[in-house]
Structures are given as structure tokens and as C-alpha cells.
Design a protein around this motif. Structure first.
Motif, PDB file in Angstrom:
ATOM      1  N   SER A 104      55.024 -22.807  50.808  1.00  0.00           N
ATOM      2  CA  SER A 104      54.941 -22.749  49.367  1.00  0.00           C
ATOM      3  C   SER A 104      53.849 -21.794  48.960  1.00  0.00           C
ATOM      4  N   SER A 105      53.745 -21.533  47.666  1.00  0.00           N
ATOM      5  CA  SER A 105      52.709 -20.645  47.180  1.00  0.00           C
ATOM      6  C   SER A 105      51.326 -21.246  47.349  1.00  0.00           C
ATOM      7  N   VAL A 106      51.259 -22.562  47.599  1.00  0.00           N
ATOM      8  CA  VAL A 106      49.969 -23.198  47.836  1.00  0.00           C
ATOM      9  C   VAL A 106      49.316 -22.608  49.066  1.00  0.00           C
ATOM     10  N   ASP A 107      50.118 -22.325  50.115  1.00  0.00           N
ATOM     11  CA  ASP A 107      49.570 -21.752  51.328  1.00  0.00           C
ATOM     12  C   ASP A 107      48.953 -20.401  51.048  1.00  0.00           C
ATOM     13  N   THR A 108      49.598 -19.622  50.173  1.00  0.00           N
ATOM     14  CA  THR A 108      49.047 -18.322  49.822  1.00  0.00           C
ATOM     15  C   THR A 108      47.692 -18.480  49.157  1.00  0.00           C
ATOM     16  N   ASP A 109      47.575 -19.458  48.253  1.00  0.00           N
ATOM     17  CA  ASP A 109      46.293 -19.702  47.604  1.00  0.00           C
ATOM     18  C   ASP A 109      45.234 -20.095  48.617  1.00  0.00           C
ATOM     19  N   ILE A 110      45.634 -20.920  49.586  1.00  0.00           N
ATOM     20  CA  ILE A 110      44.675 -21.411  50.567  1.00  0.00           C
ATOM     21  C   ILE A 110      44.130 -20.272  51.404  1.00  0.00           C
ATOM     22  N   LEU A 111      45.022 -19.433  51.926  1.00  0.00           N
ATOM     23  CA  LEU A 111      44.555 -18.348  52.772  1.00  0.00           C
ATOM     24  C   LEU A 111      43.781 -17.325  51.974  1.00  0.00           C
ATOM     25  N   SER A 112      44.218 -17.047  50.772  1.00  0.00           N
ATOM     26  CA  SER A 112      43.513 -16.051  49.982  1.00  0.00           C
ATOM     27  C   SER A 112      42.114 -16.530  49.641  1.00  0.00           C
ATOM     28  N   SER A 122      30.310 -15.303  57.570  1.00  0.00           N
ATOM     29  CA  SER A 122      30.225 -15.593  58.997  1.00  0.00           C
ATOM     30  C   SER A 122      31.513 -16.181  59.557  1.00  0.00           C
ATOM     31  N   LEU A 123      32.537 -16.312  58.747  1.00  0.00           N
ATOM     32  CA  LEU A 123      33.757 -16.957  59.215  1.00  0.00           C
ATOM     33  C   LEU A 123      34.565 -16.041  60.108  1.00  0.00           C
ATOM     34  N   ARG A 124      35.088 -16.628  61.180  1.00  0.00           N
ATOM     35  CA  ARG A 124      36.052 -15.900  62.003  1.00  0.00           C
ATOM     36  C   ARG A 124      37.417 -15.983  61.332  1.00  0.00           C
ATOM     37  N   CYS A 125      38.239 -14.977  61.579  1.00  0.00           N
ATOM     38  CA  CYS A 125      39.544 -14.932  60.921  1.00  0.00           C
ATOM     39  C   CYS A 125      40.715 -15.023  61.889  1.00  0.00           C
ATOM     40  N   GLU A 126      40.445 -15.056  63.188  1.00  0.00           N
ATOM     41  CA  GLU A 126      41.538 -15.087  64.157  1.00  0.00           C
ATOM     42  C   GLU A 126      41.251 -16.082  65.264  1.00  0.00           C
ATOM     43  N   PRO A 127      42.278 -16.788  65.732  1.00  0.00           N
ATOM     44  CA  PRO A 127      42.117 -17.638  66.909  1.00  0.00           C
ATOM     45  C   PRO A 127      42.116 -16.789  68.173  1.00  0.00           C
ATOM     46  N   TRP A 128      41.966 -17.421  69.307  1.00  0.00           N
ATOM     47  CA  TRP A 128      41.957 -16.717  70.586  1.00  0.00           C
ATOM     48  C   TRP A 128      43.285 -15.968  70.765  1.00  0.00           C
ATOM     49  N   PRO A 129      43.242 -14.666  71.094  1.00  0.00           N
ATOM     50  CA  PRO A 129      44.478 -13.879  71.164  1.00  0.00           C
ATOM     51  C   PRO A 129      45.296 -14.199  72.403  1.00  0.00           C
ATOM     52  N   ASP A 130      46.592 -13.944  72.327  1.00  0.00           N
ATOM     53  CA  ASP A 130      47.466 -14.141  73.494  1.00  0.00           C
ATOM     54  C   ASP A 130      47.107 -13.161  74.608  1.00  0.00           C
ATOM     55  N   ALA A 343      42.687 -24.649  56.891  1.00  0.00           N
ATOM     56  CA  ALA A 343      42.815 -23.202  57.085  1.00  0.00           C
ATOM     57  C   ALA A 343      41.458 -22.559  57.356  1.00  0.00           C
ATOM     58  N   ARG A 344      40.400 -23.057  56.706  1.00  0.00           N
ATOM     59  CA  ARG A 344      39.072 -22.502  56.951  1.00  0.00           C
ATOM     60  C   ARG A 344      38.626 -22.756  58.391  1.00  0.00           C
ATOM     61  N   ILE A 345      38.928 -23.928  58.916  1.00  0.00           N
ATOM     62  CA  ILE A 345      38.481 -24.293  60.259  1.00  0.00           C
ATOM     63  C   ILE A 345      39.326 -23.620  61.328  1.00  0.00           C
ATOM     64  N   THR A 346      40.636 -23.582  61.133  1.00  0.00           N
ATOM     65  CA  THR A 346      41.542 -23.131  62.192  1.00  0.00           C
ATOM     66  C   THR A 346      42.196 -21.779  61.919  1.00  0.00           C
ATOM     67  N   THR A 347      42.113 -21.270  60.695  1.00  0.00           N
ATOM     68  CA  THR A 347      42.814 -20.061  60.222  1.00  0.00           C
ATOM     69  C   THR A 347      44.325 -20.265  60.158  1.00  0.00           C
ATOM     70  N   VAL A 348      44.788 -21.497  60.316  1.00  0.00           N
ATOM     71  CA  VAL A 348      46.224 -21.790  60.315  1.00  0.00           C
ATOM     72  C   VAL A 348      46.585 -22.565  59.051  1.00  0.00           C
ATOM     73  N   PRO A 349      47.609 -22.135  58.294  1.00  0.00           N
ATOM     74  CA  PRO A 349      48.058 -22.915  57.135  1.00  0.00           C
ATOM     75  C   PRO A 349      48.735 -24.197  57.584  1.00  0.00           C
ATOM     76  N   LEU A 350      48.183 -25.318  57.171  1.00  0.00           N
ATOM     77  CA  LEU A 350      48.603 -26.614  57.694  1.00  0.00           C
ATOM     78  C   LEU A 350      50.059 -26.933  57.383  1.00  0.00           C
ATOM     79  N   ARG A 351      50.424 -26.897  56.094  1.00  0.00           N
ATOM     80  CA  ARG A 351      51.750 -27.361  55.705  1.00  0.00           C
ATOM     81  C   ARG A 351      52.848 -26.467  56.283  1.00  0.00           C
TER      82      ARG A 351
END
Length: 420
Positions: A104-112, A122-130, A343-351
Motif C-alpha cells: 500500500s501507499s503506507v509502505d511508501t510513506d514509511i520508507l520515505s 548514522s542509519l544504514r540503508c542496506e542489509p548484508w548483500p548476497d 523499516a528503520r531497524i531492518t530496512t524492510v517494509p513489514l506489511r
């Protein structure tokens, strides 16, 4: 034609080897924005993008400015902005413009909110890469490695770097690892060492089965030294483990080393630039009044983003009870902010990630449900009967979730409430 009540089907190109079909029972939307919302909903696209359509006159994609330009069975291409424009300076490292999930558009708001908020520098924006990206080394090291690689390709000669050169290589790798996490696991150190010898095959170790075992061990020691260096410089994620251990401080038991869990990309970030504990406490107190006001979501979002590091340190160091934490941070206990914090902790949109995984496992879950017998099996059968009336993706998700709750011998009414 736009505005007609007949149904329309559109082919949506989401990326390379990635396309989807969008069906609109009421026809093509009257506006481009309406079409974008429909693509976000059905194709689960996150973030900002623009649309292009396949023009029959030029046989090429052209920017879509009006839905009057497209008809039934048209081909639409989703175009994402360049990474530089979609990623704020708040992120340490660039993030891909398109994530493959959104509900939903909520996810867009969260990430933005997590990308565009300048305080969270100081926030990281990416998890460990493949595949771990081996960085470029300093010029003299790169020059020697290039020559050594040439010798290796021509006559198979392995290169033995000097102690200083090896230290420089490991230091550079450590500075790259810290961009993703401070405490890499053994398998992750394996991945880094393997990526190193894959990029620089002259560095393979003679007599080692894997060819990089020695590099892995050296990298572990280097990371320990690098963490000590950063801890002395005041890195919060590492300072949290540097308290003097003693009986007067219950948080400092020797076996209570505080490390991120697997998905915690931003475990204990530093305070925003120019902020300290006292100033962030003032922001928290102001938040208590802001949550009482209506139509105040934007202010709440900005202050929650600003106080994220303060909140994380409270969770990690003080380990408060949920009731106490809820009294201090009532804004966090809303649907929007729970997703935003995740999303702040994991960089992943939960829903959207949950919905993506639910869709992925739905067929297997329905096979399992069909084998369920007894009273629970009858309830599940009645729930899944709704799919015969409406096969929309939303109906399918609701039915699978309800059936899963029944399968686990729980009451679906405690999880899902329906409003008419």
C-alpha cells in the motif's frame, strides 16, 4: 478508451525479465495518478516512479502524461528514478530504487520517512548483500595486485603480500563490512574472503581447501581490532558493550554482549548530529503532546525519526517493560509507526514483505488446509469457499490468514475484524 465501464487488461513491465498483468473491471483509470495507484496495489511496487507506454507509431516507449493515450491490452513500463535522486544523504550507502514489495501507499510513506529524514545520518540503508562487494584498495595495493593477477593468469603464480599490504587489504575490507554490520558471522566472513579471492585470484592460498581460509581468520582478527578502534572513537553500536563490568551495574554481565540479531541493520545508531540525550528527551516530551492532536501524522513521523537512536538505546540498554515503554512512547504503538520502526531497524517494509511471503506460500498452505479434517477442517472449508465467489488477491490473502488461524486451533475473530 478512458472512462468506459468495460474491463481493461494492461501489461506492466516492472524491470528486466519482470512483468505483470493488471486487470481493471471498470476500465482504465481517468488519470495517470490513478493508474499508478492501481499498479502499486496490484503489482506491489514501492517508491516513486513514472510511467511510459508502448507507442505504436514509433514502436518505442514514451512518457505517459494522459491515460487517454492507452487502450485495453496496452503495454506500460514502470520507470524508477536514478538511485542518487531516490536516496537521501541520510543513508550511509545507496539503496536500490525499486523494492520488489509493497502492499500500500503506507509502505511508501514509511520508507520515505527513513530515507529522507536528515537527522538520522548514522542509519544504514542496506542489509548484508548476497554477493559482498569487494572495494577498491589504495593505489599502490591495486597496482601490485594487478601485476600479480597478470602473472597468475599467465603462469599460475600465487602472490604472497607483505604484512603491511595484507594489513591494508584487511583494513579496507573491514571498513566495507562495517557499512553493513559490526559483528559479521563466521559464514559472512567466509563470504567476504571468498569474494576477495574471486576478484583477486592471485591471493588464493596454496594448501588451503577453500583457498581463503587464512584470509577468513585474519579478517576476524582485523574486525575485532577495527571494532576496538571504532569503540574508542565513540561508535554507539560498540560502546554499548564497553561498560566497566561490576556488581553495581546489572547491564554489564560478562555474558550479556549486545549484538544485533540477523535482521537488525540499524541496531544501535549514533545520535543525530548536534543532538544529545537531553535534547532528544525534550523531543520525546513534545511527542507526548503531539499524539493528542488530530491530523498530526507528519509532525509525529519527523519526531519519531529524529528520536530513533535515542529510543533504540533505551530498548537495548534499559530493557524496559512494554507497559513502561508504551507510556514513554505512545506514538510508536500505532499501525503506521510500528511499520515505520520495523523499516528503520531492518530496512524492510513489514506489511509488504509479509504479503509477498504470504502470496509465495499460499498454494502450499491451501494444500495443507485441504488435508485438515474434523471440525477445524469444516471451518476451513467454509472460509475457503469465499474464493469461489471472488478470486481477488485481497480475498485470497484474507481467506488464507483466517484458515491458518483455524488450522492452529485459534479463533480468527481475535486476529481479523471485518467492517461493513
Amino acid at each position: 478508451m478512458t472512462g468506459m465501464a468495460t474491463s481493461a487488461v494492461l501489461r506492466i513491465i516492472l524491470g528486466e525479465n519482470d512483468s505483470a498483468k493488471v486487470t481493471r473491471p471498470l476500465g482504465i483509470p481517468d488519470s495517470v495518478e490513478g493508474l499508478k495507484k492501481e499498479i502499486k496495489r496490484q503489482c506491489e511496487v514501492l517508491g516513486e516512479f513514472r510511467l511510459q507506454y508502448k507507442d505504436t507509431d514509433f514502436d518505442d516507449f514514451i512518457n505517459l502524461t494522459s491515460t487517454a493515450d492507452i487502450q485495453n491490452k496496452a503495454t506500460i513500463k514502470v520507470v524508477y528514478p536514478p538511485c542518487a535522486s531516490s536516496t537521501s544523504s541520510s543513508c550511509l550507502y545507496p539503496q536500490t530504487s525499486r523494492l520488489d514489495e509493497s502492499a500500500s501507499s503506507v509502505d511508501t510513506d514509511i520508507l520515505s520517512s527513513s530515507e529522507s529524514s536528515s537527522p538520522s545520518s548514522s542509519l544504514r540503508c542496506e542489509p548484508w548483500p548476497d554477493i559482498f562487494p569487494v572495494p577498491e584498495f589504495v593505489y599502490d595495493v591495486e597496482l601490485q595486485l594487478q601485476l600479480a593477477n597478470s602473472d597468475f593468469k599467465s603462469n599460475g603464480t600465487l602472490f604472497s603480500p607483505s604484512p603491511k599490504m595484507k594489513s591494508d587489504i584487511l583494513e579496507c575490507l573491514a571498513s566495507q563490512i562495517i557499512k553493513y554490520k559490526a559483528y559479521p558471522s563466521s559464514s559472512e566472513c567466509d563470504a567476504v574472503a571468498e569474494a576477495l579471492v574471486r576478484k583477486r585470484p592471485c591471493l588464493r592460498e596454496q594448501g588451503s581447501v577453500s583457498g581463503f581460509y587464512g584470509w577468513k581468520i585474519s579478517l576476524k582478527y582485523k574486525m575485532a581490532n577495527y571494532r576496538t578502534k571504532l569503540r574508542n572513537l565513540g561508535c554507539s553500536e560498540l560502546n554499548v558493550n564497553s561498560f566497566k563490568r561490576g556488581p553495581s551495574d546489572p547491564r554489564t554481565a560478562p555474558n550479556q554482549v549486545k549484538k544485533p540479531r540477523r535482521a537488525e541493520v540499524n541496531y544501535c545508531p549514533d545520535f543525530p548530529t548536534g543532538q544529545n540525550k537531553e535534547s532528544l528527551e525534550e523531543e520525546r516530551l513534545a511527542l507526548l503532546g503531539d499524539v493528542q492532536k488530530s491530523n498530526n501524522q507528519q509532525v509525529i513521523k519527523e519526531k519519531m525519526e529524529k528520536t530513533f537512536a535515542y529510543r533504540r538505546r533505551e530498548v537495548i540498554e534499559d530493557k524496559p517493560f512494554i507497559a513502561d515503554f508504551k507510556r514513554r512512547w505512545p506514538a510508536l504503538f500505532s499501525e503506521r509507526e510500528v511499520e515505520a520502526e520495523f523499516a528503520r531497524i531492518t530496512t524492510v517494509p513489514l506489511r509488504s514483505r509479509f504479503m509477498q511471503q504470504l502470496d509465495h506460500h499460499s498454494l502450499q498452505l491451501m494444500r495443507i488446509f485441504r488435508r485438515k479434517g474434523g471440525a477445524a477442517g469444516k471451518k476451513i472449508k467454509n472460509i475457503m469457499a469465499d474464493l469461489d465467489k471472488d478470486d481477488a488477491i485481497e480475498t485470497k490473502r484474507a481467506c488464507v490468514l483466517k484458515a491458518l488461524v483455524v488450522y492452529l486451533n485459534e479463533d480468527p475473530e481475535t486476529l481479523i475484524k471485518e467492517y461493513i
